[in-house]
Every structure is written in structure tokens, then in C-alpha cells.
Design a protein around this motif. Sequence first.
Motif, PDB file in Angstrom:
ATOM      1  N   GLU A   3       0.784  -1.266   0.017  1.00 37.04           N
ATOM      2  CA  GLU A   3      -0.076  -0.103  -0.067  1.00 37.04           C
ATOM      3  C   GLU A   3       0.748   1.225   0.119  1.00 37.04           C
ATOM      4  O   GLU A   3       0.566   2.224  -0.657  1.00 37.04           O
ATOM      5  CB  GLU A   3      -0.828   0.063   1.414  1.00 37.04           C
ATOM      6  N   LYS A   4       1.963   1.389   1.003  1.00 36.29           N
ATOM      7  CA  LYS A   4       2.534   2.702   0.720  1.00 36.29           C
ATOM      8  C   LYS A   4       3.487   2.867  -0.461  1.00 36.29           C
ATOM      9  O   LYS A   4       3.357   4.179  -0.768  1.00 36.29           O
ATOM     10  CB  LYS A   4       3.683   2.227   1.933  1.00 36.29           C
ATOM     11  N   ALA A   5       3.693   1.834  -1.153  1.00 38.75           N
ATOM     12  CA  ALA A   5       4.250   2.151  -2.402  1.00 38.75           C
ATOM     13  C   ALA A   5       3.454   2.198  -3.839  1.00 38.75           C
ATOM     14  O   ALA A   5       3.831   2.444  -4.497  1.00 38.75           O
ATOM     15  CB  ALA A   5       5.428   0.711  -2.710  1.00 38.75           C
ATOM     16  N   GLY A   6       2.222   1.632  -3.441  1.00 38.76           N
ATOM     17  CA  GLY A   6       1.170   1.474  -4.543  1.00 38.76           C
ATOM     18  C   GLY A   6       1.822   0.752  -5.596  1.00 38.76           C
ATOM     19  O   GLY A   6       1.612   0.808  -6.715  1.00 38.76           O
ATOM     20  N   VAL A   7       2.167  -0.417  -4.929  1.00 39.73           N
ATOM     21  CA  VAL A   7       2.339  -1.701  -5.888  1.00 39.73           C
ATOM     22  C   VAL A   7       1.342  -2.883  -5.787  1.00 39.73           C
ATOM     23  O   VAL A   7       1.416  -3.432  -4.657  1.00 39.73           O
ATOM     24  CB  VAL A   7       3.954  -2.082  -5.838  1.00 39.73           C
ATOM     25  N   ARG A   8       0.856  -3.379  -6.596  1.00 38.83           N
ATOM     26  CA  ARG A   8      -0.055  -4.680  -6.729  1.00 38.83           C
ATOM     27  C   ARG A   8       1.133  -5.856  -6.879  1.00 38.83           C
ATOM     28  O   ARG A   8       2.083  -5.900  -7.664  1.00 38.83           O
ATOM     29  CB  ARG A   8      -1.091  -4.412  -7.373  1.00 38.83           C
ATOM     30  N   GLY A   9       0.670  -7.214  -6.498  1.00 38.32           N
ATOM     31  CA  GLY A   9       1.490  -8.240  -6.769  1.00 38.32           C
ATOM     32  C   GLY A   9       0.588  -9.521  -6.685  1.00 38.32           C
ATOM     33  O   GLY A   9      -0.650  -9.565  -6.355  1.00 38.32           O
ATOM     34  N   VAL A  10       1.217 -10.677  -7.345  1.00 40.26           N
ATOM     35  CA  VAL A  10       0.673 -11.799  -7.245  1.00 40.26           C
ATOM     36  C   VAL A  10       2.254 -12.904  -6.934  1.00 40.26           C
ATOM     37  O   VAL A  10       2.983 -12.671  -7.243  1.00 40.26           O
ATOM     38  CB  VAL A  10       0.244 -12.403  -8.606  1.00 40.26           C
ATOM     39  N   PHE A  11       1.614 -13.902  -5.960  1.00 38.00           N
ATOM     40  CA  PHE A  11       2.666 -14.563  -5.400  1.00 38.00           C
ATOM     41  C   PHE A  11       2.153 -16.083  -5.781  1.00 38.00           C
ATOM     42  O   PHE A  11       1.016 -16.487  -5.153  1.00 38.00           O
ATOM     43  CB  PHE A  11       2.945 -14.368  -3.986  1.00 38.00           C
ATOM     44  N   GLU A 209       6.367  -1.496   3.802  1.00 34.19           N
ATOM     45  CA  GLU A 209       5.521  -0.983   2.767  1.00 34.19           C
ATOM     46  C   GLU A 209       4.189  -1.174   2.968  1.00 34.19           C
ATOM     47  O   GLU A 209       3.195  -0.977   2.278  1.00 34.19           O
ATOM     48  CB  GLU A 209       5.794  -1.660   1.459  1.00 34.19           C
ATOM     49  N   THR A 210       3.858  -1.704   4.093  1.00 34.97           N
ATOM     50  CA  THR A 210       2.483  -2.071   4.356  1.00 34.97           C
ATOM     51  C   THR A 210       1.653  -3.053   3.608  1.00 34.97           C
ATOM     52  O   THR A 210       1.004  -2.809   2.668  1.00 34.97           O
ATOM     53  CB  THR A 210       1.444  -0.743   4.523  1.00 34.97           C
ATOM     54  N   VAL A 211       2.140  -4.581   3.992  1.00 33.84           N
ATOM     55  CA  VAL A 211       1.593  -5.467   3.014  1.00 33.84           C
ATOM     56  C   VAL A 211       0.386  -5.760   3.372  1.00 33.84           C
ATOM     57  O   VAL A 211      -0.163  -6.072   4.586  1.00 33.84           O
ATOM     58  CB  VAL A 211       2.575  -6.588   3.367  1.00 33.84           C
ATOM     59  N   LEU A 212      -0.469  -5.874   2.379  1.00 33.53           N
ATOM     60  CA  LEU A 212      -1.841  -6.301   2.442  1.00 33.53           C
ATOM     61  C   LEU A 212      -2.142  -7.649   1.691  1.00 33.53           C
ATOM     62  O   LEU A 212      -1.792  -7.358   0.688  1.00 33.53           O
ATOM     63  CB  LEU A 212      -2.841  -5.319   1.840  1.00 33.53           C
ATOM     64  N   LEU A 213      -2.617  -8.620   2.517  1.00 33.22           N
ATOM     65  CA  LEU A 213      -2.654  -9.801   1.726  1.00 33.22           C
ATOM     66  C   LEU A 213      -4.194 -10.136   1.590  1.00 33.22           C
ATOM     67  O   LEU A 213      -4.912  -9.878   2.260  1.00 33.22           O
ATOM     68  CB  LEU A 213      -2.204 -11.053   2.377  1.00 33.22           C
ATOM     69  N   TYR A 214      -4.514 -10.544   0.192  1.00 35.21           N
ATOM     70  CA  TYR A 214      -5.713 -10.899  -0.013  1.00 35.21           C
ATOM     71  C   TYR A 214      -6.085 -12.560   0.198  1.00 35.21           C
ATOM     72  O   TYR A 214      -5.051 -13.255   0.391  1.00 35.21           O
ATOM     73  CB  TYR A 214      -6.410 -10.531  -1.746  1.00 35.21           C
ATOM     74  N   GLU A 215      -7.354 -12.827  -0.069  1.00 29.80           N
ATOM     75  CA  GLU A 215      -7.647 -14.285   0.287  1.00 29.80           C
ATOM     76  C   GLU A 215      -7.132 -15.210  -0.709  1.00 29.80           C
ATOM     77  O   GLU A 215      -7.140 -14.715  -1.979  1.00 29.80           O
ATOM     78  CB  GLU A 215      -9.121 -14.471   0.037  1.00 29.80           C
ATOM     79  N   PRO A 216      -6.132 -16.073  -0.327  1.00 34.22           N
ATOM     80  CA  PRO A 216      -5.278 -16.834  -1.581  1.00 34.22           C
ATOM     81  C   PRO A 216      -6.400 -17.847  -2.047  1.00 34.22           C
ATOM     82  O   PRO A 216      -7.487 -18.290  -1.696  1.00 34.22           O
ATOM     83  CB  PRO A 216      -4.428 -17.919  -0.428  1.00 34.22           C
ATOM     84  N   LYS A 217      -5.842 -18.331  -3.551  1.00 26.64           N
ATOM     85  CA  LYS A 217      -6.452 -19.152  -4.389  1.00 26.64           C
ATOM     86  C   LYS A 217      -6.158 -20.345  -4.547  1.00 26.64           C
ATOM     87  O   LYS A 217      -4.601 -20.439  -4.669  1.00 26.64           O
ATOM     88  CB  LYS A 217      -6.932 -18.510  -5.570  1.00 26.64           C
ATOM     89  N   SER A 218      -6.600 -21.554  -4.309  1.00 29.93           N
ATOM     90  CA  SER A 218      -6.153 -22.730  -4.569  1.00 29.93           C
ATOM     91  C   SER A 218      -5.660 -23.093  -5.951  1.00 29.93           C
ATOM     92  O   SER A 218      -6.686 -22.762  -6.988  1.00 29.93           O
ATOM     93  CB  SER A 218      -6.957 -23.978  -4.010  1.00 29.93           C
ATOM     94  N   LEU A 219      -4.738 -23.864  -6.050  1.00 33.49           N
ATOM     95  CA  LEU A 219      -4.267 -24.277  -7.580  1.00 33.49           C
ATOM     96  C   LEU A 219      -3.984 -25.935  -7.442  1.00 33.49           C
ATOM     97  O   LEU A 219      -3.588 -26.505  -6.457  1.00 33.49           O
ATOM     98  CB  LEU A 219      -2.912 -23.670  -7.972  1.00 33.49           C
ATOM     99  N   ALA A 220      -4.489 -26.452  -8.574  1.00 36.29           N
ATOM    100  CA  ALA A 220      -4.254 -27.996  -8.603  1.00 36.29           C
ATOM    101  C   ALA A 220      -4.119 -28.419 -10.049  1.00 36.29           C
ATOM    102  O   ALA A 220      -4.348 -27.723 -11.208  1.00 36.29           O
ATOM    103  CB  ALA A 220      -5.610 -28.732  -8.043  1.00 36.29           C
ATOM    104  N   PHE A 221      -3.354 -29.654 -10.114  1.00 28.14           N
ATOM    105  CA  PHE A 221      -3.104 -30.124 -11.533  1.00 28.14           C
ATOM    106  C   PHE A 221      -4.610 -30.457 -12.099  1.00 28.14           C
ATOM    107  O   PHE A 221      -5.460 -30.952 -11.369  1.00 28.14           O
ATOM    108  CB  PHE A 221      -2.408 -31.412 -11.377  1.00 28.14           C
TER     109      PHE A 221
END
Length: 288
Positions: A3-11, A209-221
Amino acid sequence: MLEKAGVRGVFVRLGASWREIASRAEYPEALRDTLGQTVAASALLTGNIKFDGSLSLEFKSQGAVRLLFSECTDRGRLRGLARFDADALGEAVNLASMDDEMLAITVGSAERGRYQGIVDLADSANIGEALEGYFSRSEQLPTRILLAADGERAVGLMLQPVPGEGGHSAAEEDADAWERIGMLTSTLGTAEMLETLPEDLLYRLYHEETVLLYEPKSLAFGCTCSRERVEGMLRNLGREEVEATLEERNGEIEVVCEFCATKYLFDRVDAGQLLTEGDTPPVSHTLQ
């Protein structure tokens, strides 16, 4: 979100799903890790957009790596494979050095149709750098992508400035934000990416940088093959080629999915029926 940096991400952190994909063939270690990075990248890109369908990354060449393919659906189903020339493959994989190489991003959506973008591999040491260049040139959006994989896990991190009103970045209020995030990200090593849980890793890197985590999404084969798709492939081959294949294989055609190893069997009766259906002209109706 930083949030502080104004950057979004995906992990993305893949475990069992990646091991299932990697177990489908005896890949040399360097190629296995490259395929893992490609699978993680397709999941990253899928997590970065909202759509109904699938996103695939496909690398083709006339070099040692003939094909790298990975796909992730909006429902979190992953699949991937590689084809290669074992005699020509060295200890390291440099995709940009292959002959006639091409990397394409394909998005297939029921609502938006099909879109394909070509990624320039020139001067790119890996898939991550090539995708960074694609976003910079095609989307005019600074992007940082880190990818890592081994026999157990495939991991990816993608960062972009948050677009604001008028196309400006939300980070422009903090002129050093993107550069600062880049410097922090550059300290991240492959082993740390693979071994550290996402929550711990993100807070360790970006705790100021004030890390805000959203609800994770499951991945599978998951594979999207089906008998209907195989039938369509056989119809496209045509009656002459299908009948010739039946003769060569003692009256039976076996099609094995390379992604999930599911077998589809067709005897003469099956083949005759689907070819007859393909030959049947559409029924014409007269409106009174």
C-alpha cells in the motif's frame, strides 16, 4: 498489495500440482526447472487478470527445447509439458539461443474470444525477463517477475505499479517507490523463494511498505482433455487417414493425453460412427 508504495503483486507457490506435472516425463534437471518456471508464470499471469477461460504460455523452437507449454484456467487448474532433444540439450537451458524460437501468450475466454501476444526473447536470459519486457513494450507497464523451481516446488512473484486515474501510477506520489521496491526484490535469492512461505517472505522483504494480503486461491493439477476433443481431432484428420491408422493398428486407435496420460480407445465401430456424424450435412428447415 504494497500500500505505501502503490504496488500490486501476485505470489504463486506450487507443490503437489507441480510435482504431478513434473512426474509425467523424465525431464533433465535444467529443463524440469525451466518448465516449472513456465508453469508458475502462467499461474502468475492468470492471477493478474479477471476472465473466464484459460491462459497459456507456449515456447517453440527448432533447438534442443522443441516445446514448453503451460496452462492455467480461471478455476485454478494447471497443466504443462515439455518436448526436447535429449542429445542436444546441455546442462543449462537458454531459450533465447534456440533456432527459430517463439514464445506466445494466449488467452481464451468465452466472453472475449481468443487473444494471442508474441513475447520477444531477445536478450532475455529466462522466461521472467522475457515477460517483463513484454509488459514494458506492449502494456507500457513496468513489471518485475521472479521465477524459481526445483523438483519439489515452483514459485513465482510478479509486481506492478497500481494504475491510477488518467493512466498514471499510484506510486507517482512517491517518486522513489518503484525503484525502492525493485532494490528490495533484487535481494531475493532462488533458495529463499523456494523454501520460505509466502506470508513470511513478503513481510520479510516489504514490512515497511504495509503489506496487504488478499484471500489465497487454490491451484491444482487438472487437464482439459476429453473424448469429445479427441473425436474432433480424428474428424479433422479425415476418413482416409483414420481408416489407414485402423489398418496399421489392427482395427484400434489409441490416443494418450500427454498431460494426464488418459487413454482414449476407438475401434472400427467408434471411428465409423464419428466419421459418419462428421459427414452428415446440416438439416435445412423452411420457415413458413
